[in-house]
Design a protein around this motif. Structure first.
Motif, short mmCIF file in Angstrom:
data_model
loop_
_atom_site.label_atom_id
_atom_site.label_comp_id
_atom_site.label_asym_id
_atom_site.label_seq_id
_atom_site.Cartn_x
_atom_site.Cartn_y
_atom_site.Cartn_z
N SER A 403 0.81 -1.22 0.00
CA SER A 403 0.00 0.00 0.00
C SER A 403 0.84 1.26 0.00
CB SER A 403 -0.92 0.01 1.23
OG SER A 403 -1.77 -1.11 1.24
N GLU A 404 2.05 1.20 0.55
CA GLU A 404 2.90 2.38 0.69
C GLU A 404 4.25 2.10 0.06
OE1 GLU A 404 4.58 5.56 0.95
OE2 GLU A 404 2.64 5.67 2.02
N SER A 405 4.63 2.94 -0.93
CA SER A 405 5.88 2.71 -1.67
C SER A 405 7.12 3.07 -0.85
CB SER A 405 5.87 3.51 -2.97
OG SER A 405 5.74 4.91 -2.70
N ASP A 406 6.98 4.00 0.09
CA ASP A 406 8.13 4.38 0.90
C ASP A 406 8.28 3.37 2.04
OD1 ASP A 406 9.14 5.93 3.53
OD2 ASP A 406 10.04 6.84 1.73
N PRO A 407 9.40 2.63 2.13
CA PRO A 407 9.54 1.58 3.15
C PRO A 407 9.42 2.09 4.58
CG PRO A 407 11.20 1.31 1.43
CD PRO A 407 10.53 2.63 1.18
N ALA A 408 9.98 3.25 4.88
CA ALA A 408 9.91 3.76 6.25
C ALA A 408 8.47 4.05 6.65
CB ALA A 408 10.77 5.02 6.39
N ARG A 409 7.71 4.70 5.73
CA ARG A 409 6.30 4.99 6.05
C ARG A 409 5.48 3.71 6.11
NH1 ARG A 409 6.94 9.75 2.68
NH2 ARG A 409 5.95 8.68 0.92
N ALA A 410 5.84 2.71 5.30
CA ALA A 410 5.12 1.42 5.32
C ALA A 410 5.29 0.74 6.68
CB ALA A 410 5.63 0.51 4.21
N ILE A 411 6.50 0.77 7.24
CA ILE A 411 6.72 0.16 8.56
C ILE A 411 6.01 0.96 9.65
CG2 ILE A 411 8.47 -0.57 10.23
CD1 ILE A 411 8.23 -2.23 7.62
N GLY A 412 5.94 2.28 9.50
CA GLY A 412 5.16 3.08 10.43
C GLY A 412 3.69 2.70 10.40
N MET A 413 3.17 2.48 9.18
CA MET A 413 1.78 2.04 9.04
C MET A 413 1.59 0.66 9.69
SD MET A 413 -0.31 1.16 5.52
CE MET A 413 0.12 2.75 4.79
N LEU A 414 2.57 -0.23 9.49
CA LEU A 414 2.50 -1.56 10.09
C LEU A 414 2.46 -1.47 11.62
CD1 LEU A 414 2.72 -4.67 9.92
CD2 LEU A 414 5.21 -4.39 9.85
N ASN A 415 3.27 -0.61 12.20
CA ASN A 415 3.29 -0.41 13.65
C ASN A 415 1.90 -0.02 14.16
OD1 ASN A 415 4.50 0.14 16.32
ND2 ASN A 415 4.14 2.28 15.78
N ASP A 416 1.26 0.94 13.49
CA ASP A 416 -0.07 1.38 13.92
C ASP A 416 -1.11 0.28 13.75
OD1 ASP A 416 1.00 3.84 14.54
OD2 ASP A 416 0.48 4.75 12.61
N VAL A 477 5.08 -0.74 20.39
CA VAL A 477 5.52 0.00 21.58
C VAL A 477 4.92 1.39 21.63
CG1 VAL A 477 7.51 0.98 22.80
CG2 VAL A 477 7.66 -1.32 21.78
N MET A 478 4.98 2.14 20.51
CA MET A 478 4.50 3.53 20.49
C MET A 478 3.76 3.80 19.19
SD MET A 478 6.70 7.09 20.66
CE MET A 478 7.38 6.68 22.28
N PRO A 479 2.51 4.28 19.26
CA PRO A 479 1.78 4.59 18.04
C PRO A 479 2.37 5.79 17.32
CG PRO A 479 0.52 5.26 19.98
CD PRO A 479 1.71 4.50 20.49
N GLU A 480 2.18 5.84 16.00
CA GLU A 480 2.59 6.96 15.14
C GLU A 480 4.10 7.23 15.24
OE1 GLU A 480 0.16 10.34 15.84
OE2 GLU A 480 -1.73 9.27 15.48
N PHE A 481 4.88 6.19 15.46
CA PHE A 481 6.33 6.36 15.51
C PHE A 481 6.87 6.51 14.09
CE2 PHE A 481 10.71 4.88 15.64
CZ PHE A 481 11.21 5.58 16.73
N GLU A 482 7.81 7.43 13.90
CA GLU A 482 8.38 7.66 12.57
C GLU A 482 9.70 6.90 12.44
OE1 GLU A 482 8.74 11.78 11.68
OE2 GLU A 482 6.58 12.20 11.90
N TYR A 483 9.75 5.99 11.48
CA TYR A 483 10.94 5.16 11.28
C TYR A 483 11.85 5.79 10.22
CZ TYR A 483 8.66 1.58 14.07
OH TYR A 483 8.06 0.90 15.09
N GLU A 484 13.16 5.49 10.32
CA GLU A 484 14.14 5.98 9.36
C GLU A 484 14.62 4.82 8.50
OE1 GLU A 484 17.30 8.30 11.01
OE2 GLU A 484 16.05 8.98 12.69
N ALA A 485 15.16 5.14 7.34
CA ALA A 485 15.66 4.13 6.41
C ALA A 485 17.12 4.41 6.08
CB ALA A 485 14.82 4.11 5.14
N ALA A 486 17.85 3.33 5.77
CA ALA A 486 19.23 3.43 5.30
C ALA A 486 19.30 2.84 3.89
CB ALA A 486 20.18 2.68 6.24
N THR A 487 20.15 3.43 3.05
CA THR A 487 20.28 2.98 1.66
C THR A 487 21.66 2.36 1.44
OG1 THR A 487 18.77 4.72 0.92
CG2 THR A 487 20.18 3.67 -0.75
#
Length: 591
Positions: A403-416, A477-487
């Protein structure tokens, strides 16, 4: 000398090893440095229990162990005195407390026969007389009793014994036992067959009365409790005058006169229930030979109830094992059935749960624009609860990454999503690596997991795929947490390895952990290695090293390893696009 005798160990019957108790304090546990009695098993706590000697008596107490301590199948919650022949259970180890100092109780002196047994039957009974007898029924010599009984009693005893031996489903037969006893004891008005429920409360399973109609027959809980607590048979010619019963309102309310009550006891001395036979006629009285007959019947019923409970437990265990096998098959169905086929890349995976089903999870998810997500997660805990969360995680991961092309935002969505789904006090660590094979680039997002190890072929060294600062919180652990990505830009021969903490926490027989250093040694191939830079050989080298380190010791945690990397020029295609192996280390041959 008092001692502990080992009766059973996890492998089955034990060689009856004897451990003398020749001191004042003995700590039992896994840690050889802290304990006098060492049980080298992972289920046993480092300091599990303690036996102490004080004022001529041995005591046992639990030291806040994870799996608790039991004496005669009862959990030890306080400092408990030990008696000779007590059974002590610590995890799957069963000991017997042997104390040759224990003396058998002195024989009970013969009682004079009451007048009603010696005078002519034509005389009137004295309604004012009262006798109470308490005796340990298990000491009764059955053969001597049988030799002295009339034919109808022998026939009744044989009928009950034969019926009980023919089936393991007791409840339909208990009514027949009660009816037979009521027929044998001609003076009886009522007969109760009582079994204890799971909470130890006595519950009537069969009731037979001679009188038709009237109020529902009820037994005296006071009398039954007295028999169960003392493990002794009880006989009273007139219970209304027995001061040992205390203020028992049930005796007067149920109009109980002469009464017999015999406890049903298991082979390990646990109370199973009781047989109670009574009369409401003040002129009718039970005799001691009546109590002997009822005691023998109680012995037979007790054995049958014990066998039935063992049979019921065996059936429940078989059903549970079947359900676990089904759950394992379902869980393995969530794992990839084959490796991805990506030009210029090779993949390897290994999975082995610590129990029949586990909480580790990995997957390959095909994304739009030719990308591929490699995901590995670790659900807190083991067994069925963790496996249920794995099922939810597998579907939610796929949905969020698609659903989300950006991996960091996709994992944030998964957390919620996982938090809204009700993780409770559990959490999930996870690493997602999204591969773009067109530009040979990986975007890595880490949610509280150990950082993947990046082998760089050009410099033949290892590096963390994502820095500690970029590692986010575990899922849940925490809702709406913003994850970072490494390339990461992959060069030919570069390999990314992701693994769960079952690898680093793998323990040798001496307690030493495999650790992160052990992982790094395996992922750095020898200088003279010609094939060690391929994902398959790298992953297999890591798995084999963990097996050698464990050296047959059972796994502490689930183990999952995923390796993938860019092929070098001239490398042959990876052989066999088959399903990854899942053989547990405990079943694998040592290497």
């Amino acid at each position: 000398m008092p001692a502990l005798i080992l009766l059973k160990s996890p492998g089955g019957a034990a060689p009856r090893e004897t451990i003398p108790l020749d001191g004042d304090a003995f700590v039992i546990g896994r840690d050889a440095d802290l304990c006098q009695i060492v049980i080298p098993h992972t289920a046993v706590s480092r300091k599990h229990a303690q036996i102490t000697y004080a004022q001529g008596q041995y005591f046992i107490e639990d030291l806040k162990s994870r799996n608790h301590t039991f004496v005669n199948s009862k959990e030890v919650s306080t400092r408990t005195a030990l008696r000779a022949e007590d059974k002590i259970k610590i995890c799957d180890f069963l000991f017997k407390f042997h104390d040759e100092r224990a003396k058998l109780p002195p024989p009970i002196p013969p009682r004079p026969l009451p007048d009603w047994m010696t005078k002519d039957k034509s005389e009137d009974d004295d309604p004012g007389g009262m006798t109470t007898i308490e005796a340990t029924g298990s000491r009764l010599n059955a053969q001597q009793f049988l030799d002295a009984q009339p034919t109808d009693r022998l026939r009744a005893l044989l009928e009950i014994s034969t019926s009980l031996s023919r089936t393991l489903e007791l409840e339909p037969l208990l009514g027949q036992v009660a009816a037979t006893l009521l027929d044998v004891f001609r003076v009886a008005d009522r007969c109760f067959v009582i079994l204890c429920d799971d909470a130890g409360r006595p519950v009537p399973k069969a009731i037979k009365t001679r009188r038709v109609g009237g109020e529902e027959a009820r037994f005296s809980k006071t009398i039954v409790k007295k028999a169960l607590d003392s493990h002794q048979s009880y006989l009273s010619e007139d219970a209304t005058g027995d001061t040992s019963l205390g203020p028992a309102a049930s005796v007067a309310e149920f109009k109980i006169r002469s009464v017999m009550c015999v406890p049903l006891v298991s082979s390990d001395n646990r109370p199973l229930g009781a047989l109670q036979v009574d009369t409401q006629d003040r002129l009718k009285k039970f005799r001691e030979d009546d109590l002997n007959l009822l005691t023998i019947v109680a012995n037979l019923v007790g054995v049958a109830v014990d066998k039935a409970k063992w049979h019921e437990a065996a059936l429940a265990g078989a059903k549970e094992r079947k359900e676990v096998e089904l759950a394992r098959a379902v869980q393995l169905g969530f794992l990839p059935q084959s490796f991805p086929e990506v030009d210029g890349y090779e993949f390897y995976a290994h999975y082995s749960p610590a129990q029949s089903i586990g909480g580790d999870y990995y997957d390959y998810i095909v994304l739009p624009n030719g990308r591929l997500a490699v995901v590995l997660g670790d659900v807190a805990g083991k067994g069925v609860p963790a496996a249920l969360l794995v099922a939810k995680l597998s579907s939610e991961v796929r949905y969020c990454l698609l659903s989300e092309s950006d991996p960091a935002r996709a994992i944030g969505m998964l957390n919620d999503q996982m938090i809204r789904g009700g993780l409770g006090d559990r959490f999930v660590t996870l690493t997602a690596a999204v591969l773009d094979p067109i530009v040979n680039r990986i975007v890595v997002v880490n949610a509280g997991h150990m950082s993947p190890r990046w082998y760089r072929a050009a410099s033949r060294d290892l590096a963390d795929a994502i820095s500690t600062e970029a590692t986010g919180l575990p899922l849940g652990v925490m809702p709406e947490f913003e994850y970072e990505a490494a390339t990461l830009d992959l060069e030919p021969g570069d390999i990314l390895t992701v693994f769960t903490d079952g690898v680093t926490d793998a323990m040798a027989p001496n307690g030493e952990m495999f650790g992160a250093d052990g992982v790094d040694r395996c992922l750095t191939p020898p200088v003279d290695s010609s094939d060690g830079v391929r994902p398959k050989t790298t992953g297999e080298r890591l798995v084999q090293a963990v097996r050698r380190h464990a050296n047959g010791r059972a796994q502490n945690d689930d183990i999952a390893v995923v390796c993938f990397g860019r092929s070098r020029a001239g490398d042959a295609p990876a052989p066999g696009r088959t399903r990854p192996g899942s053989l547990p280390f405990a079943e694998a041959d040592p290497v």
